[in-house]
Design an enzyme around this catalytic site. Structure first.
Site, PDB file in Angstrom:
ATOM      1  N   HIS A 225       0.859  -1.193   0.000  1.00  0.00           N
ATOM      2  CA  HIS A 225       0.000   0.000   0.000  1.00  0.00           C
ATOM      3  C   HIS A 225       0.892   1.240   0.000  1.00  0.00           C
ATOM      4  O   HIS A 225       1.717   1.398  -0.882  1.00  0.00           O
ATOM      5  CB  HIS A 225      -0.958  -0.083   1.202  1.00  0.00           C
ATOM      6  CG  HIS A 225      -2.011   0.981   1.270  1.00  0.00           C
ATOM      7  ND1 HIS A 225      -2.394   1.768   0.227  1.00  0.00           N
ATOM      8  CD2 HIS A 225      -2.790   1.368   2.329  1.00  0.00           C
ATOM      9  CE1 HIS A 225      -3.358   2.594   0.615  1.00  0.00           C
ATOM     10  NE2 HIS A 225      -3.614   2.383   1.884  1.00  0.00           N
ATOM     11  N   HIS A 273      -2.207  -2.434  -9.491  1.00  0.00           N
ATOM     12  CA  HIS A 273      -3.215  -1.807  -8.623  1.00  0.00           C
ATOM     13  C   HIS A 273      -4.409  -2.740  -8.536  1.00  0.00           C
ATOM     14  O   HIS A 273      -4.767  -3.393  -9.506  1.00  0.00           O
ATOM     15  CB  HIS A 273      -3.650  -0.450  -9.214  1.00  0.00           C
ATOM     16  CG  HIS A 273      -4.311   0.438  -8.219  1.00  0.00           C
ATOM     17  ND1 HIS A 273      -5.635   0.304  -7.884  1.00  0.00           N
ATOM     18  CD2 HIS A 273      -3.815   1.457  -7.462  1.00  0.00           C
ATOM     19  CE1 HIS A 273      -5.936   1.221  -6.975  1.00  0.00           C
ATOM     20  NE2 HIS A 273      -4.848   1.931  -6.697  1.00  0.00           N
ATOM     21  N   ASP A 324       2.571   5.621  -6.704  1.00  0.00           N
ATOM     22  CA  ASP A 324       3.798   5.566  -5.900  1.00  0.00           C
ATOM     23  C   ASP A 324       5.054   5.526  -6.760  1.00  0.00           C
ATOM     24  O   ASP A 324       6.128   5.945  -6.313  1.00  0.00           O
ATOM     25  CB  ASP A 324       3.756   4.339  -4.981  1.00  0.00           C
ATOM     26  CG  ASP A 324       2.678   4.499  -3.918  1.00  0.00           C
ATOM     27  OD1 ASP A 324       1.875   3.570  -3.736  1.00  0.00           O
ATOM     28  OD2 ASP A 324       2.622   5.583  -3.287  1.00  0.00           O
TER      29      ASP A 324
HETATM   30  C1  SDX Z   1      -1.484   2.244  -3.360  1.00  0.00           C
HETATM   31  O1  SDX Z   1      -6.120   0.726  -3.237  1.00  0.00           O
HETATM   32  C2  SDX Z   1      -5.681   1.916  -3.483  1.00  0.00           C
HETATM   33  O2  SDX Z   1      -6.361   2.793  -4.007  1.00  0.00           O
HETATM   34  C3  SDX Z   1      -4.268   2.179  -3.007  1.00  0.00           C
HETATM   35  C4  SDX Z   1      -3.653   3.491  -3.486  1.00  0.00           C
HETATM   36  C5  SDX Z   1      -4.284   4.671  -2.816  1.00  0.00           C
HETATM   37  O3  SDX Z   1      -4.246   5.789  -3.383  1.00  0.00           O
HETATM   38  O4  SDX Z   1      -4.729   4.528  -1.646  1.00  0.00           O
HETATM   39  O5  SDX Z   1      -3.819   3.596  -4.889  1.00  0.00           O
HETATM   40  C6  SDX Z   1      -2.156   3.563  -3.151  1.00  0.00           C
HETATM   41  O6  SDX Z   1      -1.389   1.492  -2.442  1.00  0.00           O
HETATM   42  C7  SDX Z   1      -1.007   1.873  -4.737  1.00  0.00           C
HETATM   43  C8  SDX Z   1      -0.458   0.418  -4.800  1.00  0.00           C
HETATM   44  C9  SDX Z   1       0.979   0.427  -4.228  1.00  0.00           C
HETATM   45  N1  SDX Z   1       1.441  -0.963  -4.096  1.00  0.00           N
HETATM   46  C10 SDX Z   1       2.461  -1.442  -4.825  1.00  0.00           C
HETATM   47  O7  SDX Z   1       3.028  -0.815  -5.726  1.00  0.00           O
HETATM   48  C11 SDX Z   1       2.874  -2.854  -4.468  1.00  0.00           C
HETATM   49  C12 SDX Z   1       3.089  -3.692  -5.743  1.00  0.00           C
HETATM   50  N2  SDX Z   1       1.770  -3.985  -6.340  1.00  0.00           N
HETATM   51  C13 SDX Z   1       1.233  -5.299  -6.115  1.00  0.00           C
HETATM   52  O8  SDX Z   1       1.538  -5.834  -4.853  1.00  0.00           O
HETATM   53  C14 SDX Z   1      -0.229  -5.392  -6.537  1.00  0.00           C
HETATM   54  O9  SDX Z   1      -0.318  -4.829  -7.779  1.00  0.00           O
HETATM   55  C15 SDX Z   1      -1.288  -4.794  -5.644  1.00  0.00           C
HETATM   56  C16 SDX Z   1      -1.175  -5.291  -4.249  1.00  0.00           C
HETATM   57  C17 SDX Z   1      -1.230  -3.321  -5.682  1.00  0.00           C
HETATM   58  C18 SDX Z   1      -2.629  -5.237  -6.222  1.00  0.00           C
HETATM   59  O10 SDX Z   1      -2.629  -6.592  -6.171  1.00  0.00           O
HETATM   60  P1  SDX Z   1      -3.875  -7.506  -6.555  1.00  0.00           P
HETATM   61  O11 SDX Z   1      -4.963  -6.723  -7.192  1.00  0.00           O
HETATM   62  O12 SDX Z   1      -4.220  -8.314  -5.348  1.00  0.00           O
HETATM   63  O13 SDX Z   1      -3.283  -8.402  -7.696  1.00  0.00           O
HETATM   64  P2  SDX Z   1      -2.225  -9.549  -7.462  1.00  0.00           P
HETATM   65  O14 SDX Z   1      -1.189  -9.189  -6.424  1.00  0.00           O
HETATM   66  O15 SDX Z   1      -2.988 -10.812  -7.240  1.00  0.00           O
HETATM   67  O16 SDX Z   1      -1.473  -9.572  -8.863  1.00  0.00           O
HETATM   68  C19 SDX Z   1      -2.148 -10.091 -10.023  1.00  0.00           C
HETATM   69  C20 SDX Z   1      -1.046 -10.640 -10.901  1.00  0.00           C
HETATM   70  C21 SDX Z   1      -0.139 -11.625 -10.168  1.00  0.00           C
HETATM   71  O17 SDX Z   1       0.430 -12.449 -11.149  1.00  0.00           O
HETATM   72  P3  SDX Z   1       0.201 -14.039 -10.998  1.00  0.00           P
HETATM   73  O18 SDX Z   1       0.773 -14.392  -9.635  1.00  0.00           O
HETATM   74  O19 SDX Z   1      -1.321 -14.222 -11.064  1.00  0.00           O
HETATM   75  O20 SDX Z   1       0.952 -14.629 -12.171  1.00  0.00           O
HETATM   76  O21 SDX Z   1      -0.178  -9.556 -11.296  1.00  0.00           O
HETATM   77  C22 SDX Z   1       1.116  -9.773 -10.736  1.00  0.00           C
HETATM   78  C23 SDX Z   1       0.967 -10.783  -9.612  1.00  0.00           C
HETATM   79  O22 SDX Z   1       2.166 -11.512  -9.441  1.00  0.00           O
HETATM   80  N3  SDX Z   1       1.566  -8.501 -10.177  1.00  0.00           N
HETATM   81  C24 SDX Z   1       2.836  -8.140 -10.073  1.00  0.00           C
HETATM   82  C25 SDX Z   1       2.799  -6.868  -9.488  1.00  0.00           C
HETATM   83  N4  SDX Z   1       1.526  -6.504  -9.266  1.00  0.00           N
HETATM   84  C26 SDX Z   1       0.770  -7.538  -9.690  1.00  0.00           C
HETATM   85  N5  SDX Z   1       3.977  -8.769 -10.415  1.00  0.00           N
HETATM   86  C27 SDX Z   1       5.121  -8.096 -10.152  1.00  0.00           C
HETATM   87  N6  SDX Z   1       5.179  -6.847  -9.594  1.00  0.00           N
HETATM   88  C28 SDX Z   1       4.027  -6.224  -9.248  1.00  0.00           C
HETATM   89  N7  SDX Z   1       4.086  -5.021  -8.712  1.00  0.00           N
END
Ligand code: SDX
Length: 381
Positions: A225, A273, A324
């Protein structure tokens, strides 16, 4: 499978609509974000952060009189409270700044003369007090980590100018103030993200605003997050930042780093996201702020690192940056320590969090979801 377990589980509440909100609309289809109906890109271009805060709290753009009244209030409530400074001073200087920020808000709540009063007018004033008081916490923490003395606020400067003044002890260039203001507007509010929902859960028990915001800060610290903007900078530092390197060479190196990271199945912070699946609506505007900082400081290699990582992630997985990602390097170029980046997110999101606290309280229902039991069947001792 028992009857209970045949119900569909929405892990992470993914896709679950938990309640209404009139504060903001995140629209992944049109890749847009509205604060009280206004596109965030217009607000970032045309309004001060102070005016955006009033819009989020009150639901309408402030009149000139409302703006002037809040400006006077905010400028007279900026000083670091002695109790907060004392509480921070007992913490080691290498305490994580998110823990310092969480502690500061907790102390402000504990000493508040109307701590138990959750009436709308008192909560709005508490929100305004926190809005005004938190920059001094961030500024003081960065300075004490560097062995520097506290810098007192100045009432002749606006919110962003004063924030930078207290942190660096000098007046920031207009371009830097503008980029900082844009980041504050963009970080302010984003519907039911994890930290905002945390604030609403705490409020739904009828706990006070400071308890809700202290809890939200705990949620924001996580790298999935808010902690992502700090993690983005750690990625850049892991790849290596060399001001003498050309933009092209930096891009080539970061592209190779990303390909290796993805081959190792690493999650790279700053990308992806839960709601946006075709890119975060705020990124183009924040990227513009980063571009202006790269130009202002002459740091083309940072843009190279940025472009290389983005291109490699897009090519490999089609995953786009979130807010971010451009925010981290922008704050780095301004001179903030990497660990201070998420506390900057707190400073901004205090507006959205407090707006949601007041909205939740105005039409409350205790937030208490169900769970499907998958433990041992009933048995006797
Ligand atoms: C913020 O919610 C909000 O609005 C938050 C925010 C706000 O203003 O309040 O926008 C601020 O928190 C932005 C997000 C910051 N977080 C990050 O940058 C952390 C990295 N991102 C990931 O952890 C992920 O994208 C999430 C947690 C943000 C979202 O995850 P989801 O929707 O649960 O999706 P997921 O983790 O299940 O990913 C889906 C697929 C997966 O691949 P598979 O395992 O199915 O093969 O996409 C891949 C993930 O591995 N993936 C990534 C990735 N993000 C998703 N792979 C590598 N690097 C990444 N960053």
């Amino acid at each position: 499978m028992t009857q209970e377990n045949q119900q569909e589980i929405h892990k992470g509440l993914d896709g679950v609509i938990a309640d209404y909100t009139a504060i903001s609309k995140v629209n992944p289809e049109s890749n847009s974000l509205l604060y009280r109906g206004y596109p965030v890109q217009q607000l970032a271009q045309q309004l001060s952060f102070e005016e955006v805060a009033l819009l989020l709290w009150n639901g309408e753009l402030p009149t000139a009189a409302q703006r002037d009244e809040f400006t006077a209030f905010e400028r007279s409530h900026r000083a670091l409270a002695q109790e907060v400074k004392t509480a921070i001073d007992v913490l080691p200087t290498d305490t994580h700044p998110m823990d310092v920020g969480r502690t500061a808000v907790s102390v402000l709540g504990a000493i508040h003369p109307e701590a138990g009063d959750t009436s709308p007018e008192v909560e709005l004033r508490k929100a305004k007090e926190l809005f005004a008081a938190f920059p001094a916490v961030v500024a003081y923490d960065q300075r004490r980590r560097r062995g520097l003395e506290l810098v007192e606020p100045r009432e002749d400067l606006d919110y962003s100018q004063n924030f930078l003044w207290m942190t660096f002890g000098e007046e920031a260039a207009p371009e830097v103030v503008e980029a900082f203001r844009v980041s504050m507007v963009l970080y302010a509010e984003h519907s039911f993200n994890a930290s905002t929902f945390t604030a609403r859960v705490v409020t739904s028990t009828l706990a006070d605003l400071h308890s809700a915001i202290t809890s939200a800060i705990g949620a924001l610290k996580g790298p999935l997050h808010g902690g992502a903007n700090e993690a983005v900078m750690h990625t850049f530092e892991e790849i290596g930042i060399d001001p003498k390197e050309s933009r092209e060479d930096a891009a080539a190196r970061s592209k190779a780093w990303m390909e290796q990271a993805l081959a190792e199945k690493r999650k790279v912070m700053g990308f992806g996201h839960r709601v946006y699946k075709n890119g975060d609506s705020r990124v183009p505007t924040m990227r513009g702020a980063l571009d202006s900082m790269v130009a202002h400081y002459g740091r083309g290699e940072v843009m190279g690192l940025y472009d290389g990582l983005e291109a490699a992630m897009d090519e490999a997985k089609g995953i786009k940056p979130n807010l971010d990602y451009p925010a981290g390097p922008t704050y780095h170029l301004m001179g903030f320590d990497t660990e201070m980046f998420t506390p900057l997110f707190i400073a901004s999101r205090i507006t959205g969090w407090s707006a949601h606290v007041m909205e939740q309280r105005a039409d409350n229902s205790l937030i208490r979801p169900l769970s499907a039991y998958n433990g041992p069947d009933e048995r006797s001792l």
